[in-house]
Design a protein around this motif. Structure first.
Motif, short mmCIF file in Angstrom:
data_model
loop_
_atom_site.label_atom_id
_atom_site.label_comp_id
_atom_site.label_asym_id
_atom_site.label_seq_id
_atom_site.Cartn_x
_atom_site.Cartn_y
_atom_site.Cartn_z
N GLU A 173 0.78 -1.60 0.05
CA GLU A 173 0.19 -0.07 0.22
C GLU A 173 0.64 1.68 0.08
O GLU A 173 0.24 2.33 -0.85
N MET A 174 2.35 1.18 0.74
CA MET A 174 2.90 2.45 0.57
C MET A 174 3.64 3.19 -0.73
O MET A 174 3.16 4.25 -0.95
N SER A 175 3.78 1.89 -1.26
CA SER A 175 4.69 2.36 -2.63
C SER A 175 3.33 1.83 -4.03
O SER A 175 3.75 2.87 -4.82
N GLY A 176 3.25 1.47 -3.62
CA GLY A 176 1.32 1.16 -4.59
C GLY A 176 2.53 0.31 -5.45
O GLY A 176 1.76 -0.27 -6.55
N LEU A 177 2.96 -0.47 -5.18
CA LEU A 177 3.96 -1.97 -5.99
C LEU A 177 3.57 -3.19 -5.97
O LEU A 177 3.30 -3.32 -4.84
N ALA A 178 3.82 -3.94 -6.24
CA ALA A 178 3.88 -5.04 -5.71
C ALA A 178 4.44 -5.53 -4.37
O ALA A 178 5.55 -5.02 -4.14
N ASN A 179 3.94 -6.35 -3.35
CA ASN A 179 4.67 -6.17 -2.14
C ASN A 179 5.83 -7.59 -2.76
O ASN A 179 5.55 -8.60 -3.63
N ARG A 180 6.24 -8.34 -1.40
CA ARG A 180 6.56 -9.57 -1.80
C ARG A 180 5.97 -11.21 -1.99
O ARG A 180 6.46 -11.80 -2.61
N ARG A 181 5.04 -11.46 -2.02
CA ARG A 181 4.66 -12.36 -2.46
C ARG A 181 4.34 -12.11 -3.54
O ARG A 181 4.42 -13.61 -4.00
N ALA A 182 3.94 -11.62 -4.48
CA ALA A 182 4.41 -11.36 -5.64
C ALA A 182 5.25 -11.30 -6.53
O ALA A 182 4.65 -12.29 -7.32
N PHE A 183 6.07 -10.81 -5.59
CA PHE A 183 7.13 -10.86 -6.32
C PHE A 183 7.34 -12.34 -6.42
O PHE A 183 8.18 -12.56 -7.27
N ASP A 184 7.88 -12.60 -5.32
CA ASP A 184 7.96 -14.56 -4.52
C ASP A 184 7.26 -15.20 -5.65
O ASP A 184 8.32 -16.05 -7.02
N ASP A 185 5.80 -14.74 -6.28
CA ASP A 185 5.01 -15.49 -7.01
C ASP A 185 5.68 -15.21 -8.95
O ASP A 185 6.14 -16.05 -9.83
N GLU A 186 6.45 -14.72 -9.38
CA GLU A 186 6.93 -14.01 -10.71
C GLU A 186 8.21 -14.23 -10.79
O GLU A 186 8.16 -14.62 -11.83
N LEU A 187 9.27 -14.41 -9.82
CA LEU A 187 10.45 -14.68 -10.12
C LEU A 187 10.55 -16.02 -10.28
O LEU A 187 11.52 -17.19 -11.26
N ARG A 188 9.63 -17.26 -9.50
CA ARG A 188 9.15 -18.59 -9.86
C ARG A 188 8.82 -18.76 -11.13
O ARG A 188 9.13 -19.30 -11.90
N ARG A 189 7.71 -17.39 -11.62
CA ARG A 189 7.56 -18.01 -12.44
C ARG A 189 8.42 -17.51 -13.97
O ARG A 189 8.56 -18.58 -14.88
N THR A 190 9.30 -16.88 -13.36
CA THR A 190 11.06 -16.23 -14.58
C THR A 190 11.70 -17.06 -14.78
O THR A 190 12.42 -17.41 -16.54
N ILE A 191 12.42 -18.13 -13.46
CA ILE A 191 13.15 -19.28 -13.26
C ILE A 191 12.21 -19.93 -14.14
O ILE A 191 13.26 -20.82 -15.51
N ASP A 192 11.15 -20.61 -14.54
CA ASP A 192 10.60 -21.81 -14.72
C ASP A 192 10.70 -21.15 -16.71
O ASP A 192 11.47 -22.22 -17.43
N ARG A 193 10.36 -19.56 -17.40
CA ARG A 193 10.84 -19.42 -18.09
C ARG A 193 12.02 -19.89 -19.12
O ARG A 193 12.90 -20.60 -19.59
#
Length: 222
Positions: free
Chosen positions: A67-87
């Protein structure tokens, strides 16, 4: 990229986004059928279902939002990182991850108060949004830590991109009670590629802390 400094004043201290307000949904009903008991019951159920789905969508979005930054949080980042590693593993698509840690953030809070610290968080988030590609993924992963997944890029190009971001951070100007607050970051970057044995986030984190302990140059691992 503009050489003009990014300015943020005390009057522009961060505002937490307003809580989402679920709007009541309206269904179009033919005028001649509005009084039918069974149809009215079906319409009520349909309306309640749509409202419940919207509330669920809102809660899901908030669960992945800082909420403070309006960016994705750590949970969203971990999910995206897993997808990126998979690709990277499946399709040999190069990518990189960069960790940004605000220098002397505790001192900013101690000297000027948490309102100043919050404003610096927002300024860094705005700077990242302005200077990364739409295909990249930005998140606030900790109190004074941000991470960016740079897609379809090799390590050398990622290093150059990160250096450009560091220069953009140096141009942030924040004045608190007429006193300028200098913003700088330490950065670590690591490759995300097929066959890479270590966790790229961990490697980027190690590189960032090496920079904090040593100089203000970018360290890379991977």
């Amino acid at each position: 990229m503009s050489d003009q400094p990014s300015r943020i004043s005390e009057s522009k201290a961060p505002r937490v986004p307003r809580k989402l307000v679920t709007k009541r949904l309206k269904l179009a009903v033919p005028s001649g059928l509005t009084g039918h008991p069974r149809l009215s019951r079906v319409l009520r159920l349909e309306l309640e279902l749509q409202e419940a789905k919207k509330r669920l969508d809102d809660m899901t979005r908030l669960a992945y939002l800082d909420e403070m930054s309006g960016l994705a949080n750590r949970r969203a980042f971990d999910d995206e990182l897993r997808r990126t590693i998979d690709r990277a593993t499946r399709y040999a698509m190069p990518a990189a991850v960069a960790i940004f840690d605000i220098d002397r953030f505790k001192a900013i809070n101690d000297l000027y108060g948490h309102r100043a610290g919050d404003a610096v968080i927002v300024a860094v988030a705005q700077c990242l949004r302005t200077h990364v590609r739409a295909s990249d993924f930005i998140a606030r992963t900790g109190g004074d830590e941000f991470a960016v997944i740079l897609s379809n890029i090799d390590l050398e190009d990622a290093r150059q991109k990160v250096e450009a971001l560091r220069e953009a951070f140096r141009r942030i100007e924040y004045n608190f009670a007429t006193e300028p607050v200098q913003v700088s970051v330490s950065v670590g970057v690591s490759a995300i590629e097929a066959g890479f044995g270590q966790c790229p986030l961990h490697e980027a984190d190690l590189a960032m802390y090496r920079q904090k302990r040593a100089s203000r140059t970018i360290y890379t691992l991977g």
